[in-house]
Design a protein around this motif. Structure first.
Motif, PDB file in Angstrom:
ATOM      1  N   ARG A  32       0.843  -1.203   0.000  1.00 54.53           N
ATOM      2  CA  ARG A  32       0.000   0.000   0.000  1.00 54.53           C
ATOM      3  C   ARG A  32       0.876   1.250   0.000  1.00 54.53           C
ATOM      4  NH1 ARG A  32      -2.282  -0.889   4.337  1.00 54.53           N
ATOM      5  NH2 ARG A  32      -4.191  -1.905   3.619  1.00 54.53           N
ATOM      6  N   ALA A  54       2.638   1.564  -3.434  1.00 54.35           N
ATOM      7  CA  ALA A  54       1.701   1.957  -4.495  1.00 54.35           C
ATOM      8  C   ALA A  54       1.363   3.439  -4.421  1.00 54.35           C
ATOM      9  CB  ALA A  54       0.426   1.114  -4.404  1.00 54.35           C
ATOM     10  N   ILE A  55       1.203   3.968  -3.218  1.00 50.86           N
ATOM     11  CA  ILE A  55       0.897   5.392  -3.082  1.00 50.86           C
ATOM     12  C   ILE A  55       2.118   6.234  -3.440  1.00 50.86           C
ATOM     13  CG2 ILE A  55       0.339   7.200  -1.392  1.00 50.86           C
ATOM     14  CD1 ILE A  55      -1.612   5.230  -0.117  1.00 50.86           C
ATOM     15  N   ARG A  98      -0.871  -0.255 -11.242  1.00 49.61           N
ATOM     16  CA  ARG A  98      -0.764   0.450  -9.964  1.00 49.61           C
ATOM     17  C   ARG A  98      -2.132   0.669  -9.311  1.00 49.61           C
ATOM     18  NH1 ARG A  98      -2.057   5.732 -10.655  1.00 49.61           N
ATOM     19  NH2 ARG A  98      -2.492   6.260 -12.826  1.00 49.61           N
ATOM     20  N   ILE A  99      -3.151   1.081 -10.074  1.00 49.25           N
ATOM     21  CA  ILE A  99      -4.478   1.294  -9.504  1.00 49.25           C
ATOM     22  C   ILE A  99      -5.181  -0.033  -9.193  1.00 49.25           C
ATOM     23  CG2 ILE A  99      -6.793   2.190  -9.979  1.00 49.25           C
ATOM     24  CD1 ILE A  99      -4.845   4.327  -9.119  1.00 49.25           C
ATOM     25  N   LEU A 157      -3.951  -1.268  -5.896  1.00 52.43           N
ATOM     26  CA  LEU A 157      -4.532  -0.598  -4.732  1.00 52.43           C
ATOM     27  C   LEU A 157      -5.931  -1.114  -4.424  1.00 52.43           C
ATOM     28  CD1 LEU A 157      -3.394   3.122  -5.145  1.00 52.43           C
ATOM     29  CD2 LEU A 157      -2.966   1.638  -3.173  1.00 52.43           C
ATOM     30  N   SER A 196      -7.025  -2.935  -0.990  1.00 58.40           N
ATOM     31  CA  SER A 196      -8.158  -2.416  -0.231  1.00 58.40           C
ATOM     32  C   SER A 196      -9.138  -3.530   0.110  1.00 58.40           C
ATOM     33  CB  SER A 196      -8.870  -1.317  -1.024  1.00 58.40           C
ATOM     34  OG  SER A 196      -8.004  -0.228  -1.261  1.00 58.40           O
ATOM     35  N   TYR A 249      -1.839   7.459   3.721  1.00 65.62           N
ATOM     36  CA  TYR A 249      -3.195   7.884   3.393  1.00 65.62           C
ATOM     37  C   TYR A 249      -3.331   9.408   3.381  1.00 65.62           C
ATOM     38  CZ  TYR A 249      -8.357   7.584   3.478  1.00 65.62           C
ATOM     39  OH  TYR A 249      -9.692   7.692   3.203  1.00 65.62           O
ATOM     40  N   TYR A 251      -1.546  10.743   0.356  1.00 64.33           N
ATOM     41  CA  TYR A 251      -2.342  10.552  -0.861  1.00 64.33           C
ATOM     42  C   TYR A 251      -3.374  11.667  -1.010  1.00 64.33           C
ATOM     43  CZ  TYR A 251      -6.506   8.886  -3.346  1.00 64.33           C
ATOM     44  OH  TYR A 251      -7.615   8.807  -4.145  1.00 64.33           O
TER      45      TYR A 251
END
Length: 349
Positions: free
Chosen positions: A12, A15-16, A58-59, A62, A66, A285, A288
């Motif tokens: 996570r 990825a961010i 990448r998306i 995520l 999640s 978070y 982001y």
């Protein structure tokens, strides 16, 4: 006691981090202005080749992660507690971001391009949070049913499926089907699209499913080099033969193998505690949520300087990361009323 999966936390965070780099890179593409970015006059189009490698996975990664997070959350909460917790952690920051964060960088874009200034209540880059919250509400009844029968039958079936590498075909099929049915105009455009919604729903659901199998992670780690080799092969074909635009079903396959490779290497090398992870996992978070502010603010300053695109790209990247971390460290995490607005728990809770 729920086992902590440090590798998923690391993925996570990574990825961010890649998302920040990717968004900075868009500001140096000749089409950046058309999707709402402040665009540098001296473009650096060469970086789009490696960026296009990241863009297909990448998306979806995520969304997978999640869904995995919901699996762990359901081990500690009933459905009412889960909805309340996700409302605080996802819906509240989403609404705050649409009201405060996104309108500010929209105003910066309008000012830079001498457009009439206007307040815009918009999800912007936070569309991802809106999708996630919808997925939680829509899929929760199915997740509750799966959890109820998990130990009776579902886990045993999944263990058989994922005992061999052939089992990953089950994870690829939904994405290939989505690409062929929806026929997206551009596979990599996930935001505010039917394609992005259904692809995200598939990844979110399958992320939950993967956590129900005891054989998935050992298998995915064992064959990690195979996944990486297949992903690289698909990418090289896309780059060298199709000018980065293979058919959508091929991109869906490539995307899946990149994700399997990331899961495999992450599980093998990142599943261990770290003081850095504790800090980065909490900060990811909020960063982001605010990172676009610093990309736009940095663009206003650096793009006015008479320096090369490559140096401008470097300075803007450093400025964005430093601005985000300084804001998080000295403002967001220390001011009590700001913490929930950025998805953080109140201190002591």
């Amino acid at each position: 006691m729920t086992e902590r999966r440090y590798d998923i936390d690391w993925l996570r965070v990574i990825a961010i981090g890649l998302l920040l780099v990717y968004h900075v890179a868009i500001a140096f593409q000749p089409w950046g202005v058309f999707i709402g970015f402040i665009q540098n006059n001296d473009t650096v189009e060469s970086i789009w080749t490696p960026m296009s490698m990241l863009n297909v996975w990448r998306i979806p990664l995520l969304f997978y992660v999640s869904g995995m997070g919901v699996y762990f959350a359901m081990k500690r909460r009933n459905w009412k507690e889960l909805i309340m917790e996700r409302s605080k952690r996802i819906l509240l920051p989403f609404l705050f971001g649409m009201t405060v964060i996104v309108p500010v960088h929209v105003l910066m874009w309008q000012g830079y391009y001498h457009q009439p200034l206007s307040y815009e209540f918009s999800p912007g880059h936070l569309w991802f949070l809106g999708n996630i919250f919808i997925y939680v509400l829509v899929l929760l009844p199915i997740f509750l049913l799966l959890r109820k029968v998990e130990n009776d039958s579902v886990s045993r079936v999944l263990d058989k499926i994922f005992k061999t590498p052939v089992g990953v075909v089950i994870l690829i099929i939904p994405f290939v089907a989505e690409a062929m049915i929806v026929k997206p105009e551009n596979f990599e455009m996930y935001a505010f699209s039917t394609h992005g919604f259904w692809l995200g729903l598939c990844a979110f659901f399958l992320g939950f499913i993967c956590m129900m199998s005891q054989t998935f992670w050992p298998m995915i780690a064992k064959w990690r080099w195979l996944w990486l080799g297949v992903a690289i092969t698909f990418y090289l074909i896309r780059w060298m033969i199709f000018n980065l635009q293979t058919p959508d079903y091929a991109m869906a396959i490539e995307s899946s193998f990149w994700i399997f490779a990331v899961f495999g290497f992450g599980n093998r090398h990142l599943n261990k505690p770290s003081k850095s992870l504790v800090y980065l996992s909490e900060s990811a978070y909020p960063i982001y949520i605010i990172h676009m502010l610093f990309i736009y603010l940095g663009s206003l300053f650096f793009f006015s300087l008479n320096i090369s695109g490559a140096w401008t790209l470097t300075f803007l990247t450093l400025f964005t990361f430093l601005g985000c971390f300084i804001s998080y460290e000295f403002l967001i995490r220390r001011v009590a009323f700001l913490r929930p607005l950025f998805g953080l728990k109140q201190v002591g809770k």
